[in-house]
Write a protein that holds these residues in place. Structure first.
Motif, short mmCIF file in Angstrom:
data_model
loop_
_atom_site.label_atom_id
_atom_site.label_comp_id
_atom_site.label_asym_id
_atom_site.label_seq_id
_atom_site.Cartn_x
_atom_site.Cartn_y
_atom_site.Cartn_z
N ASP A 1 -8.68 11.26 -6.55
CA ASP A 1 -7.83 11.76 -5.47
C ASP A 1 -6.83 10.66 -5.11
N ILE A 2 -5.59 10.81 -5.62
CA ILE A 2 -4.56 9.78 -5.47
C ILE A 2 -3.27 10.44 -5.00
N MET A 3 -2.59 9.86 -4.03
CA MET A 3 -1.35 10.43 -3.51
C MET A 3 -0.15 9.71 -4.14
N ASP A 4 0.07 9.97 -5.42
CA ASP A 4 1.23 9.38 -6.07
C ASP A 4 2.39 10.37 -6.18
N PHE A 5 2.10 11.66 -6.05
CA PHE A 5 3.11 12.72 -6.16
C PHE A 5 2.49 13.97 -5.56
N TRP A 6 3.29 14.71 -4.75
CA TRP A 6 2.75 15.93 -4.17
C TRP A 6 3.90 16.85 -3.76
N ARG A 7 3.59 18.14 -3.62
CA ARG A 7 4.62 19.15 -3.33
C ARG A 7 4.11 20.06 -2.20
N PRO A 8 4.30 19.68 -0.95
CA PRO A 8 3.81 20.51 0.15
C PRO A 8 4.37 21.93 0.11
N LEU A 9 3.59 22.90 0.58
CA LEU A 9 4.00 24.29 0.54
C LEU A 9 5.27 24.55 1.32
N TYR A 10 5.55 23.71 2.31
CA TYR A 10 6.72 23.95 3.14
C TYR A 10 7.99 23.29 2.60
N ARG A 11 7.92 22.64 1.42
CA ARG A 11 9.08 21.97 0.85
C ARG A 11 9.45 22.58 -0.50
N THR A 12 10.75 22.59 -0.81
CA THR A 12 11.21 23.04 -2.12
C THR A 12 11.36 21.88 -3.09
N GLU A 13 11.35 20.64 -2.57
CA GLU A 13 11.43 19.46 -3.43
C GLU A 13 10.15 18.64 -3.34
N ALA A 14 9.86 17.94 -4.43
CA ALA A 14 8.63 17.14 -4.51
C ALA A 14 8.79 15.82 -3.77
N LEU A 15 7.64 15.22 -3.44
CA LEU A 15 7.57 13.87 -2.87
C LEU A 15 6.83 12.99 -3.87
N VAL A 16 7.28 11.76 -4.04
CA VAL A 16 6.67 10.89 -5.03
C VAL A 16 6.76 9.44 -4.59
N ASP A 17 5.70 8.71 -4.88
CA ASP A 17 5.68 7.25 -4.74
C ASP A 17 5.87 6.71 -6.16
N GLY A 18 7.12 6.52 -6.55
CA GLY A 18 7.47 6.31 -7.95
C GLY A 18 6.77 5.16 -8.64
N ARG A 19 6.87 3.98 -8.08
CA ARG A 19 6.28 2.81 -8.73
C ARG A 19 4.76 2.94 -8.81
N PHE A 20 4.15 3.41 -7.74
CA PHE A 20 2.70 3.62 -7.72
C PHE A 20 2.29 4.61 -8.79
N SER A 21 3.06 5.70 -8.92
CA SER A 21 2.73 6.73 -9.91
C SER A 21 2.80 6.19 -11.33
N GLU A 22 3.80 5.35 -11.60
CA GLU A 22 3.91 4.75 -12.92
C GLU A 22 2.68 3.89 -13.24
N ASN A 23 2.22 3.13 -12.26
CA ASN A 23 1.05 2.27 -12.48
C ASN A 23 -0.21 3.09 -12.69
N VAL A 24 -0.37 4.17 -11.93
CA VAL A 24 -1.54 5.03 -12.09
C VAL A 24 -1.53 5.68 -13.47
N TYR A 25 -0.37 6.12 -13.91
CA TYR A 25 -0.22 6.73 -15.24
C TYR A 25 -0.74 5.80 -16.33
N VAL A 26 -0.28 4.56 -16.31
CA VAL A 26 -0.69 3.60 -17.34
C VAL A 26 -2.17 3.28 -17.22
N ASP A 27 -2.67 3.12 -16.00
CA ASP A 27 -4.09 2.83 -15.79
C ASP A 27 -4.96 3.98 -16.30
N PHE A 28 -4.57 5.21 -16.01
CA PHE A 28 -5.33 6.36 -16.50
C PHE A 28 -5.31 6.42 -18.03
N PHE A 29 -4.14 6.16 -18.61
CA PHE A 29 -4.05 6.19 -20.07
C PHE A 29 -4.99 5.16 -20.70
N LYS A 30 -4.98 3.95 -20.20
CA LYS A 30 -5.85 2.92 -20.76
C LYS A 30 -7.33 3.29 -20.59
#
Length: 387
Positions: free
Chosen positions: A181-210
């Protein structure tokens, strides 16, 4: 008996934005986009297209009278669903004229949804080898005008058929997965655009891949030397490069060159389309098939990632029936026929949103077979121009 990907098709509208134009408009150096994030163009999705029509326009290339009655399930991965209750797969089932005695469901976990569908389909076909499963990844990536994420927008759909004795990729049984359960990117029902913590998401991506790569190796005893290429989920293509570089030191010098060459082949289409969310990994796989020098029985690694977060590493070997000529021709013709938008046209098209009331849409600028014509009595209205 081999189970895997038999067919793999793609669709996105022909309207696109050149990111050099975007860079100049936003006061940035073009190389920040072309090299820094690895993108050159992005698809721009008109209001007459949604997740359902994108999926239908891709799926008609893999569903016809030869296999329509064999399809037992439609598994629709998306994070751009059109209803909080009714599955996008139900609409798609009708548009494709699929039989009534099938399952049709929508799967959601950010960009991972289509991979969940592939794995569920793999298990189903193993028990029912005379059947096929249609798996969809269809999304529209929106972050908003003049936002940091604007350069990683895009959209489109992939459609895969999973079958016994497939023509493209025989999927291996082993797979490694991870969820947190990580808040690196999310799309609330009340928004048409996404929210993202860009740098954090990149790090999580690489960590998950490894993490899933190490888990996979422990399960299978395979090493990087057993792989000809890797295909990655590519929200932007530099992301996959970061993942590959995390394990390249495990390879010999010659293999590192081969893996990098094949990675370049795997991101060619994604560079020109942008972010597909659930479809990104499979467009990358399609690009790898079409643009790399591959041979039957070579092993391909696949990394799927969905923010929030879910990751999975799995693999497959290229089928003896492997043939990419038709797909190469389709993409060549598609890219030649695209319409480059000006910044004014792009911003106007991006800003057009479906209202929350009845409306009849102008279809004159959308030549797709399947289109959204509007809303009537709070119900989306779809048109198949091929009928």
């Amino acid at each position: 008996m081999q189970i895997g990907i038999d067919q793999l098709a793609f669709y996105t509208p022909k309207t696109y934005l050149d990111l050099v134009d975007l860079a100049h408009a936003r006061g940035e150096e073009p190389d920040k986009y072309r090299i820094g994030i690895g993108q050159s163009e992005q698809a721009v999705i008109p209001v007459t297209q949604d997740a359902v029509t994108l999926a239908a326009n891709a799926a008609v290339r893999v569903v016809d009278d030869t296999n329509r009655d064999k399809i037992a399930m439609v598994l629709f991965g998306t994070e751009s669903g059109i209803d909080n209750s009714k599955s996008a797969a139900i609409y798609l089932k009708r548009l494709l004229k699929l039989p009534d005695n099938i399952r049709a469901v929508e799967i959601k976990q950010a960009c991972y949804g289509a991979t969940a569908g592939v794995q569920f389909a793999h298990d189903y076909v193993r028990l029912h080898p005379d059947k096929q499963v249609l798996v969809i990844g269809a999304d529209i990536a929106r972050y908003g005008l003049k936002t940091p994420g604007e350069v990683t927008q895009g959209g489109g759909a992939v459609a895969l058929t999973i079958s016994a004795e497939p023509k493209l990729l025989n999927l291996d049984d082993a797979t490694a997965f991870r969820s947190e359960d990580i808040m690196d990117f999310w799309r609330p029902l009340y928004r048409t655009e996404a929210l993202v913590d860009g740098r954090f998401s990149e790090n999580v991506y690489v960590d998950f891949f490894k993490a899933v790569w190490q888990d996979y190796q422990q399960q299978t005893k395979l090493t990087i030397g057993d792989f000809t290429a890797f295909a990655f989920h590519l929200p932007f293509t530099k992301m996959g490069l970061k993942g590959l570089r995390a394990i390249l030191p495990e390879a010999s010098e010659d293999q590192q060159k081969q893996l990098m060459t094949n990675f370049e082949a795997s991101r060619q289409y994604n560079r020109q389309v942008g972010n597909l969310y659930t479809g990104s990994l499979y467009l990358s796989l399609r690009s790898l098939f079409d643009n790399a020098d591959l041979k039957p029985r070579q092993r391909i690694g696949l990394f799927s990632y969905g923010s929030g977060a879910e990751g999975e590493f799995f693999s497959g070997t290229i089928s003896d029936a492997f043939d990419v000529q038709a797909s190469r021709r389709w993409f060549t013709d598609f890219f030649r026929s695209r319409q480059r938008l000006t910044m004014t046209q792009y911003e106007r098209l991006f800003s057009q949103q479906l209202p929350d009331h009845d409306v009849l849409l102008d279809l004159s600028h959308d030549d797709a077979r399947f289109v959204l014509t509007g809303i009537k009595h709070d119900q989306r209205q779809y048109l198949d121009r091929g009928e």
